[in-house]
Design a protein around this motif. Structure first.
Motif, mmCIF file in Angstrom:
data_model
loop_
_atom_site.group_PDB
_atom_site.id
_atom_site.type_symbol
_atom_site.label_atom_id
_atom_site.label_comp_id
_atom_site.label_asym_id
_atom_site.label_seq_id
_atom_site.Cartn_x
_atom_site.Cartn_y
_atom_site.Cartn_z
ATOM 1 N N GLN A 39 0.828 -1.206 0.000
ATOM 2 C CA GLN A 39 0.000 0.000 0.000
ATOM 3 C C GLN A 39 0.867 1.264 0.000
ATOM 4 O OE1 GLN A 39 -3.632 -0.006 2.444
ATOM 5 N NE2 GLN A 39 -3.071 -2.077 3.093
ATOM 6 N N CYS A 40 1.664 1.391 -1.048
ATOM 7 C CA CYS A 40 2.544 2.558 -1.175
ATOM 8 C C CYS A 40 2.532 3.044 -2.621
ATOM 9 C CB CYS A 40 3.967 2.235 -0.718
ATOM 10 S SG CYS A 40 4.640 0.677 -1.299
ATOM 11 N N THR A 41 2.759 4.333 -2.790
ATOM 12 C CA THR A 41 2.655 4.939 -4.115
ATOM 13 C C THR A 41 3.880 4.672 -4.981
ATOM 14 O OG1 THR A 41 3.476 7.007 -3.140
ATOM 15 C CG2 THR A 41 1.093 6.779 -3.404
ATOM 16 N N HIS A 42 5.016 4.402 -4.359
ATOM 17 C CA HIS A 42 6.240 4.171 -5.131
ATOM 18 C C HIS A 42 6.817 2.806 -4.750
ATOM 19 C CE1 HIS A 42 5.787 8.571 -5.136
ATOM 20 N NE2 HIS A 42 6.352 8.518 -6.326
ATOM 21 N N GLN A 43 6.352 1.778 -5.447
ATOM 22 C CA GLN A 43 6.786 0.426 -5.127
ATOM 23 C C GLN A 43 8.101 0.105 -5.830
ATOM 24 O OE1 GLN A 43 3.931 -2.779 -5.103
ATOM 25 N NE2 GLN A 43 2.209 -1.347 -5.153
ATOM 26 N N LEU A 44 8.964 -0.588 -5.102
ATOM 27 C CA LEU A 44 10.184 -1.088 -5.718
ATOM 28 C C LEU A 44 9.851 -2.238 -6.655
ATOM 29 C CD1 LEU A 44 12.763 -1.248 -2.772
ATOM 30 C CD2 LEU A 44 12.701 0.383 -4.653
ATOM 31 N N ASP A 45 10.700 -2.442 -7.636
ATOM 32 C CA ASP A 45 10.539 -3.599 -8.503
ATOM 33 C C ASP A 45 10.644 -4.859 -7.655
ATOM 34 O OD1 ASP A 45 11.624 -5.875 -10.247
ATOM 35 O OD2 ASP A 45 11.009 -4.403 -11.738
ATOM 36 N N PRO A 46 9.659 -5.782 -7.741
ATOM 37 C CA PRO A 46 9.681 -6.974 -6.894
ATOM 38 C C PRO A 46 10.956 -7.807 -6.997
ATOM 39 C CG PRO A 46 7.532 -6.727 -7.892
ATOM 40 C CD PRO A 46 8.419 -5.693 -8.531
ATOM 41 N N PHE A 315 8.316 -2.225 4.253
ATOM 42 C CA PHE A 315 8.380 -0.858 3.722
ATOM 43 C C PHE A 315 7.449 0.087 4.474
ATOM 44 C CE2 PHE A 315 8.907 -3.674 -0.031
ATOM 45 C CZ PHE A 315 10.220 -3.358 -0.337
ATOM 46 N N ASP A 316 7.773 1.389 4.438
ATOM 47 C CA ASP A 316 6.777 2.397 4.772
ATOM 48 C C ASP A 316 5.685 2.320 3.701
ATOM 49 O OD1 ASP A 316 8.219 3.256 6.916
ATOM 50 O OD2 ASP A 316 8.760 5.198 6.078
ATOM 51 N N GLU A 317 4.408 2.393 4.121
ATOM 52 C CA GLU A 317 3.300 2.292 3.173
ATOM 53 C C GLU A 317 2.426 3.540 3.309
ATOM 54 O OE1 GLU A 317 1.600 -1.828 2.656
ATOM 55 O OE2 GLU A 317 2.788 -2.178 4.465
ATOM 56 N N PHE A 327 1.308 6.421 13.000
ATOM 57 C CA PHE A 327 2.413 5.462 12.925
ATOM 58 C C PHE A 327 2.139 4.346 11.922
ATOM 59 C CE2 PHE A 327 -0.530 4.038 16.179
ATOM 60 C CZ PHE A 327 -0.747 2.716 15.820
ATOM 61 N N GLU A 328 0.857 4.146 11.561
ATOM 62 C CA GLU A 328 0.466 2.989 10.756
ATOM 63 C C GLU A 328 1.213 2.931 9.417
ATOM 64 O OE1 GLU A 328 -1.562 -0.589 10.178
ATOM 65 O OE2 GLU A 328 -1.462 0.686 11.962
ATOM 66 N N ARG A 329 1.608 4.095 8.903
ATOM 67 C CA ARG A 329 2.301 4.114 7.600
ATOM 68 C C ARG A 329 3.807 3.899 7.740
ATOM 69 N NH1 ARG A 329 -0.959 9.145 4.604
ATOM 70 N NH2 ARG A 329 -2.941 8.002 4.418
ATOM 71 N N HIS A 330 4.276 3.691 8.965
ATOM 72 C CA HIS A 330 5.714 3.585 9.219
ATOM 73 C C HIS A 330 6.062 2.321 10.000
ATOM 74 C CE1 HIS A 330 5.981 7.732 7.831
ATOM 75 N NE2 HIS A 330 4.952 7.970 8.598
#
Length: 330
Positions: A39-46, A315-317, A327-330
């Motif tokens: 649930q993040c806007t900038h996902q790393l390549d899996p 990840f931070d989401e 804190f939920e996003r961290h």
């Protein structure tokens, strides 16, 4: 690098300090897994995520759905996988045909290339805040998924379970643990099914939340090195809330008639931002204590030995709801 991987960069040193030999000083040596949220806007390549996981010795991953993008990167990786079925799919999975289709699409279609070990049916579906929304659908969905796994010929190695929040059990002391009165019937039914089919009980335990939810909670009791203790019956002493919470569950399982049911910690972690107690310093203190405990394979008073643990989260989401707290996003 992901925030959690930065915190875990010293894993080998921590395990060595705890007495684990250099040959086995990796996180996989202590059954360490990690939750991989999306649930993040900038996902790393899996594929890059998988490379980082393997580089850090993390060979077990828990996903919250069955998105082919990350699952594809896990093929042939050797990483053990727990695939999730979101709560909004539980009603659909109450139909055996839908459960059968899900298993065909997300489990057997990958063959041996995916090291699938568990299917997580729902995620904390019995939270009090859900007001019973998933009470009627969770257990039927669980049973249908396990039946579909069995019928597909992989039920001996792939088990269906339900990750649950620690609020499903209560008790003033660990020895007094029991399932919440309002869900005791459904919980007893579910854990007996898990026992009969060789599936584990997956529980999420967050000492941070104990601290967050009560200003009166003893700060040091949230950590493994705090020196604070509580007394249980028979002179048993608990030095941290994680062990006390875990044993409250063990007592509840015993009262439900399944004293030996395997327990997996599906989520445990400490946020790094979003609250006065959510910062990298305290997160490192918490993880240091947890990892050293795991390396010793000491378990708890009521369940000694190796623990199976998935850290939260990788990840931070930044797309997660902050209703529980910033804190939920961290």
């Amino acid at each position: 690098m992901a925030p959690l991987l930065r915190l875990l960069a010293g894993v080998a040193a921590l395990l060595l300090a705890a007495g684990v030999s250099p040959a086995s000083a990796s996180s996989s040596a202590v059954d360490l897994g990690v939750n991989w949220g999306s649930q993040c806007t900038h996902q790393l390549d899996p594929s890059e995520v998988v490379r980082m996981l393997k580089a850090n010795g993390i060979m077990k991953v828990k996903l919250f759905d069955a998105d082919p993008w990350p699952v594809g990167a896990l093929l042939d990786s050797g990483i053990e996988v727990m695939l999730g079925i979101p709560n909004d799919m539980l009603e659909a999975m109450s139909s055996y045909g839908n459960a059968e289709d899900w298993v065909a699409e997300n489990a057997t279609s990958y063959g041996d290339r995916l090291k699938l070990r568990y299917v997580a049916v729902g995620n904390e579906p019995f939270l009090k805040s859900y007001n019973g929304s998933f009470m009627e659908t969770t257990v039927p969905a669980l049973k249908n998924i396990q039946k579909a796994l069995d019928e597909a010929g992989i039920g001996d190695t792939v088990k269906a379970t339900v990750p649950l929040n620690a609020d499903v059990y209560v008790g003033d002391k660990p020895s007094e643990g029991k399932f919440r009165p309002d869900i005791d019937g459904v919980m007893t039914n579910m854990v007996k099914f898990m026992h009969d089919h060789g599936a584990p009980f997956v529980v999420n335990i967050y000492p941070f939340l104990s601290l967050y939810q009560s200003d009166n909670f003893p700060f040091e009791f949230a950590f493994f090195d705090g020196g604070r203790s509580i007394q249980d019956n028979g002179g048993v002493s608990y030095s941290n809330v994680f062990d006390a919470n875990y044993d409250t569950l063990v007592s509840a399982l015993k009262k439900a008639g399944v004293p030996g049911l395997k327990v997996i910690i599906g989520e445990v972690g400490w946020p790094t931002d979003g609250n006065k107690n959510a910062n990298p310093k305290l997160a490192r203190r918490f993880y240091d204590g947890l990892l050293k405990k795991m390396a010793k394979n000491e378990g708890t008073h009521l369940r000694q030995g190796k623990m199976d643990v998935y850290l939260f989260g990788l990840f931070d989401e930044d797309m997660k709801s902050i209703a529980p707290g910033n804190f939920e996003r961290h």
